[in-house]
Write a protein that holds these residues in place. Structure first.
Motif, short mmCIF file in Angstrom:
data_model
loop_
_atom_site.label_atom_id
_atom_site.label_comp_id
_atom_site.label_asym_id
_atom_site.label_seq_id
_atom_site.Cartn_x
_atom_site.Cartn_y
_atom_site.Cartn_z
N ASP A 407 31.10 52.24 33.51
CA ASP A 407 32.09 52.85 32.61
C ASP A 407 33.46 52.24 32.85
O ASP A 407 34.20 51.95 31.90
N GLU A 408 33.80 52.06 34.13
CA GLU A 408 35.12 51.49 34.46
C GLU A 408 35.27 50.11 33.83
O GLU A 408 36.37 49.71 33.45
N TRP A 409 34.18 49.39 33.74
CA TRP A 409 34.22 48.00 33.25
C TRP A 409 33.71 47.87 31.80
O TRP A 409 33.44 46.76 31.35
N ALA A 410 33.63 49.00 31.11
CA ALA A 410 33.04 48.96 29.77
C ALA A 410 33.78 48.00 28.84
O ALA A 410 33.19 47.33 27.99
N ALA A 411 35.12 47.91 29.03
CA ALA A 411 35.90 47.02 28.16
C ALA A 411 36.17 45.68 28.84
O ALA A 411 37.02 44.91 28.39
N GLY A 412 35.48 45.41 29.91
CA GLY A 412 35.69 44.17 30.67
C GLY A 412 36.03 44.51 32.11
O GLY A 412 36.55 45.59 32.39
N PRO A 413 35.75 43.57 33.04
CA PRO A 413 35.94 43.89 34.46
C PRO A 413 37.41 44.01 34.83
O PRO A 413 38.25 43.28 34.33
N ARG A 414 37.72 44.97 35.71
CA ARG A 414 39.07 45.16 36.23
C ARG A 414 38.99 45.22 37.75
O ARG A 414 38.25 46.05 38.30
N THR A 415 39.70 44.32 38.40
CA THR A 415 39.68 44.29 39.87
C THR A 415 41.09 44.01 40.38
O THR A 415 41.98 43.61 39.62
N TYR A 416 41.26 44.19 41.69
CA TYR A 416 42.47 43.70 42.35
C TYR A 416 42.05 42.47 43.14
O TYR A 416 41.21 42.56 44.05
N LEU A 417 42.52 41.32 42.75
CA LEU A 417 42.27 40.03 43.42
C LEU A 417 40.81 39.59 43.37
O LEU A 417 40.41 38.68 44.08
N GLY A 418 40.00 40.26 42.54
CA GLY A 418 38.57 39.94 42.51
C GLY A 418 37.87 40.39 43.77
O GLY A 418 36.74 40.00 44.03
N LEU A 419 38.54 41.26 44.55
CA LEU A 419 38.00 41.68 45.84
C LEU A 419 37.61 43.15 45.86
O LEU A 419 36.67 43.52 46.54
N GLN A 420 38.36 43.98 45.12
CA GLN A 420 38.09 45.41 45.14
C GLN A 420 38.39 46.03 43.79
O GLN A 420 39.13 45.45 42.97
N VAL A 421 37.85 47.23 43.59
CA VAL A 421 38.06 47.96 42.33
C VAL A 421 38.64 49.33 42.67
O VAL A 421 38.09 50.02 43.56
N ALA A 422 39.69 49.73 41.97
CA ALA A 422 40.29 51.04 42.20
C ALA A 422 39.26 52.13 41.92
O ALA A 422 38.56 52.08 40.90
N GLY A 423 39.16 53.09 42.82
CA GLY A 423 38.19 54.18 42.65
C GLY A 423 36.87 53.90 43.35
O GLY A 423 35.97 54.74 43.32
N PHE A 424 36.77 52.73 43.97
CA PHE A 424 35.52 52.36 44.66
C PHE A 424 35.85 51.95 46.11
O PHE A 424 35.82 50.78 46.47
N PRO A 425 36.21 52.95 46.94
CA PRO A 425 36.68 52.63 48.28
C PRO A 425 35.61 51.91 49.10
O PRO A 425 34.42 52.21 48.97
N ASN A 426 36.07 50.98 49.90
CA ASN A 426 35.18 50.28 50.86
C ASN A 426 34.09 49.45 50.19
O ASN A 426 33.12 49.07 50.83
N LEU A 427 34.23 49.23 48.90
CA LEU A 427 33.31 48.32 48.20
C LEU A 427 34.07 47.01 47.95
O LEU A 427 35.19 47.04 47.42
N PHE A 428 33.46 45.92 48.32
CA PHE A 428 34.11 44.61 48.14
C PHE A 428 33.21 43.71 47.28
O PHE A 428 31.98 43.81 47.36
N THR A 429 33.84 42.85 46.52
CA THR A 429 33.07 41.84 45.78
C THR A 429 33.48 40.46 46.28
O THR A 429 34.67 40.20 46.50
N VAL A 430 32.50 39.59 46.48
CA VAL A 430 32.81 38.20 46.82
C VAL A 430 32.77 37.42 45.52
O VAL A 430 31.81 37.53 44.76
N SER A 431 33.81 36.65 45.27
CA SER A 431 33.91 35.87 44.02
C SER A 431 33.87 36.76 42.80
O SER A 431 33.28 36.41 41.78
#
Ligand code: FAD
Ligand code: NAP
Length: 540
Positions: A407-431
């Motif tokens: 739902d957060e990404w329904a209109a396209g992905p939103r991240t901070y630095l491509g590393l984390q997403v607001a509202g998803f603590p301690n979850l990290f994305t690589v690349s």
């Protein structure tokens, strides 16, 4: 950490590709327990799944390799300038063995959900088989190009021959020799496999919807002296990679894509432009200062490109069918080939130009098009990926208050630095989307991301923090910045439809996903943020 909730492991890493393998090694070295969950039956990610004939890296081997271990880079010998899939798969298996990674990797384990528990401040990660792992942190190393795009062409299940997908290519001899093979797709995968399939097939039919800008790789055996030179100076070479825009220094001597030249094509005469074609071949199209930014200059560059197609492909009508038109050079990921256009001069290779009549359906015996029916024994789909967000979209990720990432990404992905997403603590994305990732040498950007995540975990351990996530404001500002710097580039030209903007997947929001500012600017910004006490991140 602040308090230590009961967990099975500190970190669950999803994916045992290049990023996941290094993550496991690195987190262990920092004193965290970690487990890697991998859907495939082997390690290496991209280089495990994409074993189609011709699969090859287009970043030089010396540069497309880990820099984290001096011993590893001294020991490993690369054989070719651009390594092929078998060599890369061997390399990643060697890494898994050399660093004793396998004992913490679960293969054949597909993650289906990841749910944050607000109270316990832990993640529960569940798999297809019903396993459940509880962890403080989840690192999604699921790959930007790991979910195949399977187009909904009617009749696919009716075909009585063999159906193959380049990105799910089975191991072993498939008996393709002497068969009538139909190849759908002419992106990087289709272009790489065309000459190889042509060599195997009785007849190869290439079904092309959009012609491709592709440049010759000039691949060959790796000069031992170049390899020695890199080994003498690896530390400096790795440092230089992070200081170059796409993470490729070019100092291996490999001829890689021409960088913009000093001269503007708009200021050159017709004779000067053609002289550049005589001198530089296909590279003449890009060797100017203005082609990457100015649409008019870009079209002139594209005309030089088409001139080279005409010089390479003997039949003029065929050359025209193979010539890209109507979208700029630099809109899509550049394709690198070995004798792609030359292959179409063979009598046993037919281009089916779908602009003259598209695919209607797959039949029991072949492919029906508006131009007629093609009898086939084998159909190969080289139809790409649900890129950058596809793997995460297939996992039910739920953050604070059970909010779904979908739902957060329904209109396209939103991240901070491509590393984390607001509202998803301690979850990290690589690349993740919003980072340079697919726009450069991905080993360099992935190592940087994994190191950053490791440093963040250590920071939290030292200060007793339980959670980290970006603030909404920081994330909004980053997303805006990522969009802003893409303005004026060919990536988002009105005539450009690419997987970078999700255009290859029906219904996917059209958003340009990677960070286009280059590695040095990105790394500088990330370092600045850390120096400013992790500006934009909230810790509890
Ligand atoms: P991947 O290698 O894709 O690994 C991700 C892993 O996660 C996969 O094994 C997948 O099975 C697993 N996974 C995903 N979802 C789940 C789940 N739900 N549960 C469990 N496991 C899951 N990049 C370059 O820089 N240079 C190149 O020349 C280059 N060539 C490429 C050629 C091909 C054919 C392709 C497809 C990509 C290429 N790339 C290249 C991009 C390439 O993907 C990266 O370089 C790199 O391999 C990515 O590593 P990764 O570990 O991030 O992801
Ligand atoms: P791709 O670039 O997305 O190409 C997919 C191809 O399939 C396109 O030609 C597309 O045509 C065609 N296609 C899709 N659906 C179709 C349909 N229904 N009918 C007919 N044609 C259809 O995918 P890819 O080639 O797998 O490459 C993806 C990315 O992986 C690359 O851009 C690159 O980043 C990476 N990669 C790198 C290398 C390398 O050399 N190192 C090799 C392979 C992959 P349209 O263009 O008309 O949509």
């Amino acid at each position: 950490m602040a308090d230590s909730p009961a967990t099975d492991v500190d970190v669950v890493v999803v994916g045992a590709g290049m990023a996941g393998l290094f993550a496991l090694h690195h987190f262990r070295a920092l004193g965290f327990s970690a487990i890697v969950l991998e859907a495939g039956d082997g390690v290496g990610g991209t280089w495990y799944w994409n074993r189609y004939p011709g699969a090859r890296c287009d970043v030089p081997s010396l540069e497309y390799s880990y820099g984290f271990s001096e011993e590893l880079q001294q020991e490993w010998e690369w054989s070719e300038v651009f390594p092929a899939q078998p060599e890369l798969e061997r390399y990643f298996n060697h890494v898994a063995d050399r660093f004793d990674l396998r004992r913490d990797i679960r293969l054949n384990t597909r993650v289906t959900s990841a749910t944050f528990d607000d109270e316990a401040r832990t993640w529960a990660v569940e798999t297809e088989q019903g396993d459940r792992f509880v962890a403080r942190f989840v690192v999604m190393a699921t790959g930007p190009l790991s979910v195949p795009n399977v187009p909904a062409i009617p009749g696919r299940d009716e075909f009585r021959g063999t159906v193959l997908q380049t990105s799910r290519w089975p191991d072993g001899d498939l008996g393709l020799e002497g068969k009538r093979i139909g190849l759908i797709g002419t992106g990087s995968s289709g272009v790489q496999t065309t000459p190889e399939l042509a060599a195997l097939a009785d007849h190869l039919y290439v079904f092309q919807r959009t012609p491709t800008y592709t440049w010759p790789s000039h691949n060959g055996p790796l000069d031992p002296e170049v390899q020695e030179a890199w080994k003498r100076d690896y530390v400096e070479c790795r440092r230089n990679q992070r200081r170059t825009f796409g993470g490729v220094t070019g100092s291996t001597g490999a001829i890689i894509l021409a960088m913009p030249g000093e001269r503007a094509i708009l200021e050159a005469t017709d004779e000067e432009r053609l002289a550049m074609v005589d001198e530089r071949g296909f590279d003449a199209s890009r060797a100017w200062s203005d082609v990457a930014r100015d649409p008019e200059a870009n079209e002139l560059g594209a005309e030089l490109y088409r001139e080279m197609v005409r010089r390479t492909v003997k039949d003029p009508e065929l050359a025209e069918s193979l010539s890209p038109r109507g979208f700029p050079i630099g809109c899509k990921r550049p394709v690198i080939d070995s004798s792609y256009f030359e292959t179409f001069n063979r009598d046993d290779v037919t281009l089916v130009d779908l602009r003259k009549g598209g695919i209607e359906r797959i039949t029991e015996t072949g492919i029906e098009t508006e131009q007629g029916h093609f009898e086939l024994d084998v159909i190969v789909f080289a139809t790409g990926f649900d890129a950058m967000t596809g793997a995460l979209a297939r996992i039910d990720v739920r953050g604070r208050d059970g909010a779904p990432l979908r739902d957060e990404w329904a209109a396209g992905p939103r991240t901070y630095l491509g590393l984390q997403v607001a509202g998803f603590p301690n979850l990290f994305t690589v690349s993740g989307p919003g980072s340079p990732s697919v726009l450069g040498n991905m080993v360099v950007s992935s190592e940087h991301h994994v190191e950053w995540i490791g440093a963040c975990l250590v920071h939290m351990r030292e200060r007793g923090y339980a959670t980290v996530e970006p603030t909404d404001d920081a994330q909004d500002a980053w997303v805006e910045h990522v969009n802003e710097i893409a303005q004026g580039t060919m990536f988002i030209a009105p005539t450009c439809s690419s997987w970078y903007v999700g255009a290859n997947i029906p219904g996917k929001p059209r958003v340009f996903m990677p960070y286009v500012g280059g590695l040095p600017a990105y790394i500088d910004r990330v370092e600045e943020i850390v120096a400013n006490d992790y500006e934009g991140f909230a810790f509890t």
